[in-house]
Scaffold this motif. Sequence first.
Motif, mmCIF file in Angstrom:
data_model
loop_
_atom_site.group_PDB
_atom_site.id
_atom_site.type_symbol
_atom_site.label_atom_id
_atom_site.label_comp_id
_atom_site.label_asym_id
_atom_site.label_seq_id
_atom_site.Cartn_x
_atom_site.Cartn_y
_atom_site.Cartn_z
ATOM 1 N N PRO A 256 -1.617 -3.968 -4.282
ATOM 2 C CA PRO A 256 -1.838 -3.268 -3.015
ATOM 3 C C PRO A 256 -3.082 -3.673 -2.242
ATOM 4 O O PRO A 256 -3.100 -3.569 -1.014
ATOM 5 N N GLY A 257 -4.163 -4.096 -2.898
ATOM 6 C CA GLY A 257 -5.320 -4.596 -2.157
ATOM 7 C C GLY A 257 -6.043 -3.553 -1.358
ATOM 8 O O GLY A 257 -6.690 -3.864 -0.355
ATOM 9 N N ASN A 258 -5.967 -2.282 -1.799
ATOM 10 C CA ASN A 258 -6.644 -1.215 -1.067
ATOM 11 C C ASN A 258 -7.784 -0.616 -1.870
ATOM 12 O O ASN A 258 -8.229 0.488 -1.600
ATOM 13 N N GLY B 39 6.720 -0.766 1.737
ATOM 14 C CA GLY B 39 6.194 -2.107 1.504
ATOM 15 C C GLY B 39 6.446 -2.615 0.107
ATOM 16 O O GLY B 39 6.350 -1.872 -0.871
ATOM 17 N N MET B 40 6.786 -3.896 0.010
ATOM 18 C CA MET B 40 6.973 -4.559 -1.278
ATOM 19 C C MET B 40 6.389 -5.960 -1.194
ATOM 20 O O MET B 40 6.448 -6.614 -0.141
ATOM 21 N N ARG B 41 5.794 -6.424 -2.293
ATOM 22 C CA ARG B 41 5.287 -7.780 -2.411
ATOM 23 C C ARG B 41 6.142 -8.527 -3.427
ATOM 24 O O ARG B 41 6.322 -8.055 -4.555
ATOM 25 N N VAL B 42 6.658 -9.674 -3.013
ATOM 26 C CA VAL B 42 7.513 -10.491 -3.877
ATOM 27 C C VAL B 42 6.755 -11.775 -4.201
ATOM 28 O O VAL B 42 6.287 -12.474 -3.300
ATOM 29 N N SER B 43 6.632 -12.069 -5.479
ATOM 30 C CA SER B 43 5.893 -13.248 -5.933
ATOM 31 C C SER B 43 6.757 -14.066 -6.870
ATOM 32 O O SER B 43 7.609 -13.528 -7.577
ATOM 33 N N LEU C 51 6.567 -7.897 2.394
ATOM 34 C CA LEU C 51 7.595 -7.178 3.142
ATOM 35 C C LEU C 51 7.052 -5.806 3.513
ATOM 36 O O LEU C 51 6.696 -5.016 2.634
ATOM 37 N N ASP C 52 6.960 -5.524 4.794
ATOM 38 C CA ASP C 52 6.499 -4.237 5.290
ATOM 39 C C ASP C 52 7.497 -3.701 6.306
ATOM 40 O O ASP C 52 8.389 -4.427 6.766
ATOM 41 N N PRO D 193 0.805 -1.233 0.000
ATOM 42 C CA PRO D 193 0.000 0.000 0.000
ATOM 43 C C PRO D 193 0.835 1.278 0.000
ATOM 44 O O PRO D 193 0.412 2.287 -0.564
ATOM 45 N N ASP D 194 2.021 1.254 0.606
ATOM 46 C CA ASP D 194 2.910 2.422 0.633
ATOM 47 C C ASP D 194 4.237 2.031 -0.010
ATOM 48 O O ASP D 194 5.009 1.259 0.570
#
Length: 518
Positions: A286-288, A88-92, A145-146, A83-84
């Motif tokens: 982000p899912g927001n 924050g990072m998303r690893v897939s 990761l946040d 979201p920020d």
Amino acid sequence: METPDVGIPRPLAERMTMAEQYEYLRTRVVRRRTLVSAGAVAGGLLTGCSAPTGSSDARPAAAVAKVPGSAVRPFGRHLAFGPDPRTGMRVSWQVPFAVRRPYLRVGLRPDELGHRVEAEVRELHTPGVRGVRPALEQYYVHAALDGLTPGTTYYYGVGHDGWDPAAPAHRPAVASFRTAPARPERFVFTAFGDQGVGRAADAGDHLVLRQKPAFHLHAGDICYADVSGTGHTTDGYDPAFWDLFLRQNEPVARSVPWMVTTGNHDMEAWYSPDGYGGQLARFSLPGNGFDPHGTPGAYTFTYGNVGFVALDANDVSYEIPVNRGNSGGRQTAWLDRTLGRLRAADGVDFVVVFFHHCAYSTSQHASDGGVRAQWLPLFAKHQVDLVINGHNHVYERTDAIRDGRVGRAVPVGGATDPTRDGIVYVTAGGGGRDLYAFPSGVKDSYEGHLTRHEAVETFHWTEGKDRAPETAEWSRVRYTGFSLLAVEARTGTSPRLAVSALAQDGRRIDHFEVRRGG
């Protein structure tokens, strides 16, 4: 085991919404089967669904091959912001077989991945169709990761039991990413839609990397595993194309956050009533948005002085109406609130919106009247600065449009002020899929190949799925080659968006600036 024939006749399927098709198939089952395991992926929506008639679970759970973890190599790493983007990072990533206890290691040096984060596996089951494709199990893994430090480069490796990313043999696979600075003076982002798999798509990835972007916007039609794009179970569909796509994109998406939204070819009817089960399994965004569990293509994030809004235009499309009204108006209401919040936010100078179906284009799919009816009044109300679309496999850019007409001519090299002139709309659909053409007799017009500006006879889609003729005075720049958009955002006393379109060989084919209140 014999596989039955496909269950919905094409004429019937084409008259049904995606939800109606799903219910039709659900009630004609071969046996109970959860299409996407880990129901949390879709907020419980998919749990307990049934395999449709015409499918075969050719690999029941007891028969899935057991492979040692040391032999299962991760692939297809791709990033997305949390979201920020500062913290924050998303690893897939993907694994070809089921694994135990997947995880991510991260650190500030490539040889010191000291912090371990547990990961989530999302299994995606695609039923087989006799004579067309076998059943397929795919395994997508995600780690969140946040609490990261802004403006910092992190190194990471992915693994599972038997595969340690910190082991010397696997260390060459360590990748990196950089969080957003707290207050960047400038940054670059890139954008295109309609990518697919192949040489042109791969070349587009390399062009993205050469721009050194902070992130990339993907305006939908990501992979083309569904080649028909109508959102029906009768569409030609090969889920294994996703394996090829993620391998192809890994060299760029492992380090550049890949912020995708949903095109018509991304509605994969085998997985859920709205066709988004596959996207929910493969991507962590982000899912927001207004519906984080069911509409992954709608979300927002802010990077530096620019607020970004991703939308799912399938929800409002007149041209391809299988998912029209899917949100019951909630996405449009969320858009209004989100644009208002971004406009009121301290430090946000510009708002960029991206989605798939075109608001203004003269090429094959032309303009979608549903997009215009639902969203353009909100773009005008909140003075959106730039709108990026895909869908038409060309590059086309409008003049500034205000109240449906040209508010200001913006030639190549020109500038515009959205507070006074209106909004520039860019079709950036040259990401790699087979190219389209413009209407007969309409010439390309771009930097180095400028022709006299003239009106283009085109059309827009109506609510009855008819083509309403239209004379487009607003089509300013056109290019029929593969291309991408590269945008430099600057802050300071004179903030601006410097927008460039680049052909696949790196030539600049268009450029203009957006400045507010100048």
